[in-house]
Design an enzyme around this catalytic site. Sequence first.
Site, PDB file in Angstrom:
ATOM      1  N   LEU A  81      14.523 -28.462  40.458  1.00  0.00           N
ATOM      2  CA  LEU A  81      15.472 -28.225  39.173  1.00  0.00           C
ATOM      3  C   LEU A  81      15.256 -28.833  38.099  1.00  0.00           C
ATOM      4  O   LEU A  81      15.398 -28.488  36.826  1.00  0.00           O
ATOM      5  CB  LEU A  81      16.816 -28.628  39.890  1.00  0.00           C
ATOM      6  CG  LEU A  81      17.546 -28.081  40.914  1.00  0.00           C
ATOM      7  CD1 LEU A  81      18.881 -28.522  41.528  1.00  0.00           C
ATOM      8  CD2 LEU A  81      17.360 -26.422  40.821  1.00  0.00           C
TER       9      LEU A  81
ATOM     10  N   SER B 217      26.221 -32.848  42.415  1.00  0.00           N
ATOM     11  CA  SER B 217      26.083 -31.658  43.590  1.00  0.00           C
ATOM     12  C   SER B 217      27.348 -31.094  43.657  1.00  0.00           C
ATOM     13  O   SER B 217      28.599 -31.980  43.962  1.00  0.00           O
ATOM     14  CB  SER B 217      25.514 -32.182  44.727  1.00  0.00           C
ATOM     15  OG  SER B 217      25.423 -31.194  45.655  1.00  0.00           O
TER      16      SER B 217
ATOM     17  N   TYR C  18      24.208 -38.873  51.445  1.00  0.00           N
ATOM     18  CA  TYR C  18      24.071 -37.952  50.304  1.00  0.00           C
ATOM     19  C   TYR C  18      25.224 -37.518  49.638  1.00  0.00           C
ATOM     20  O   TYR C  18      25.176 -37.746  48.347  1.00  0.00           O
ATOM     21  CB  TYR C  18      23.198 -36.706  50.904  1.00  0.00           C
ATOM     22  CG  TYR C  18      23.033 -35.646  49.630  1.00  0.00           C
ATOM     23  CD1 TYR C  18      21.827 -35.708  48.796  1.00  0.00           C
ATOM     24  CD2 TYR C  18      23.697 -34.493  49.323  1.00  0.00           C
ATOM     25  CE1 TYR C  18      21.558 -35.109  47.641  1.00  0.00           C
ATOM     26  CE2 TYR C  18      23.502 -33.814  48.374  1.00  0.00           C
ATOM     27  CZ  TYR C  18      22.525 -33.928  47.683  1.00  0.00           C
ATOM     28  OH  TYR C  18      22.478 -32.934  46.701  1.00  0.00           O
TER      29      TYR C  18
ATOM     30  N   LYS D  44      26.485 -38.491  45.775  1.00  0.00           N
ATOM     31  CA  LYS D  44      26.673 -37.460  44.800  1.00  0.00           C
ATOM     32  C   LYS D  44      28.090 -37.700  44.123  1.00  0.00           C
ATOM     33  O   LYS D  44      28.568 -37.449  43.008  1.00  0.00           O
ATOM     34  CB  LYS D  44      26.457 -36.201  44.981  1.00  0.00           C
ATOM     35  CG  LYS D  44      24.754 -36.029  45.223  1.00  0.00           C
ATOM     36  CD  LYS D  44      24.147 -36.214  44.149  1.00  0.00           C
ATOM     37  CE  LYS D  44      22.646 -35.842  44.255  1.00  0.00           C
ATOM     38  NZ  LYS D  44      21.945 -36.082  42.940  1.00  0.00           N
TER      39      LYS D  44
ATOM     40  N   THR E 298      15.230 -23.450  45.298  1.00  0.00           N
ATOM     41  CA  THR E 298      13.810 -23.968  44.834  1.00  0.00           C
ATOM     42  C   THR E 298      12.898 -23.667  45.709  1.00  0.00           C
ATOM     43  O   THR E 298      12.976 -23.224  46.895  1.00  0.00           O
ATOM     44  CB  THR E 298      14.166 -25.399  44.712  1.00  0.00           C
ATOM     45  OG1 THR E 298      14.394 -26.112  45.929  1.00  0.00           O
ATOM     46  CG2 THR E 298      15.349 -25.802  43.726  1.00  0.00           C
TER      47      THR E 298
END
Length: 306
Positions: free
Chosen positions: A60, A195, A210, A214, A245
């Site tokens: 990204l 995110s 994670y 975020k 991606t």
Amino acid sequence: MAAARLATRQSGLLRGALTLRHSGVTAVSRPMSTAPSPKTLPSFSMQGKVCMVTGAARGLGYEFCRAFVSSGCTSLAVVDLKDEEAKSAAAELKTFAQATNSDAADAINIIGIECDVSSEHAVQKAYAEIMDTFGRIDSVVASAGIVENYSAFDYPFDRIKKLYDINVHGAFFTAREAARNMIPQGGGSIVLVASMSANIVNIPQPQTPYNASKAAVKHMASSLAVEWAKKGVRVNVLSPGYMLTKLTRTILAHDTELKKTWESLTPMGKMGEPEDLAGAIVFLSSDASSFMTGSEIRVDGGYCVI
């Protein structure tokens, strides 16, 4: 009779054209019409702005760089962990910029910088190089980040610490050094890439650290936005959903059921393309969002609304 007169007239015109051609007279043809060039608000332009993106050698971050170049940016710092990869990406983007901004080819200056964003010293060194090269910094995107999938019971502590060092501390160091350089020049724009996981709990994969990291980035942006609002520095958040991606495509090629699950949970029924984030990142980084700070834009195909 009318049809006969029309045929006679057309025949006469044809003979006249043939006479001109054979007599050596060149008829002046009407130029072919061309489609008008696309128009957009001038405030969306990145022309004249010095931009920096972390985690920019691939994924990204690389797409954000392409979006800036496509919007007129000719001064760009491509920041990533490995020097060779950062410089290689910078070279590719320079070629892209020369093709995209051919009228400003002489002004194009895209540099690659090695930086471990989890190190405050490394981040400060990267900004020093940017300021030495360009003399200012206008738009910064903190895109560097990692994700791993372990159950909470099995997640190794050293992996959790590394994830927080990059995702949270790295975003903070990047934003803080950006503001330190932006405030003396009158301000600038900072975008922290969070995110949709900052807002929801992803399933079926386990990724508690994670998601929490975020969420921290999202609230960090709000806090910094308030702290620096009167100093001209805007801080906003871009929160992508599931994006295809190159790395994600590779992973899903070996797990087609996971891809089907993610798509079924997304109201639009598909995953996003990295290019789908281009408009949002340019909006947040440009003057088009000049009265916007402490806000989040989610680009997730509707995932978070159900």
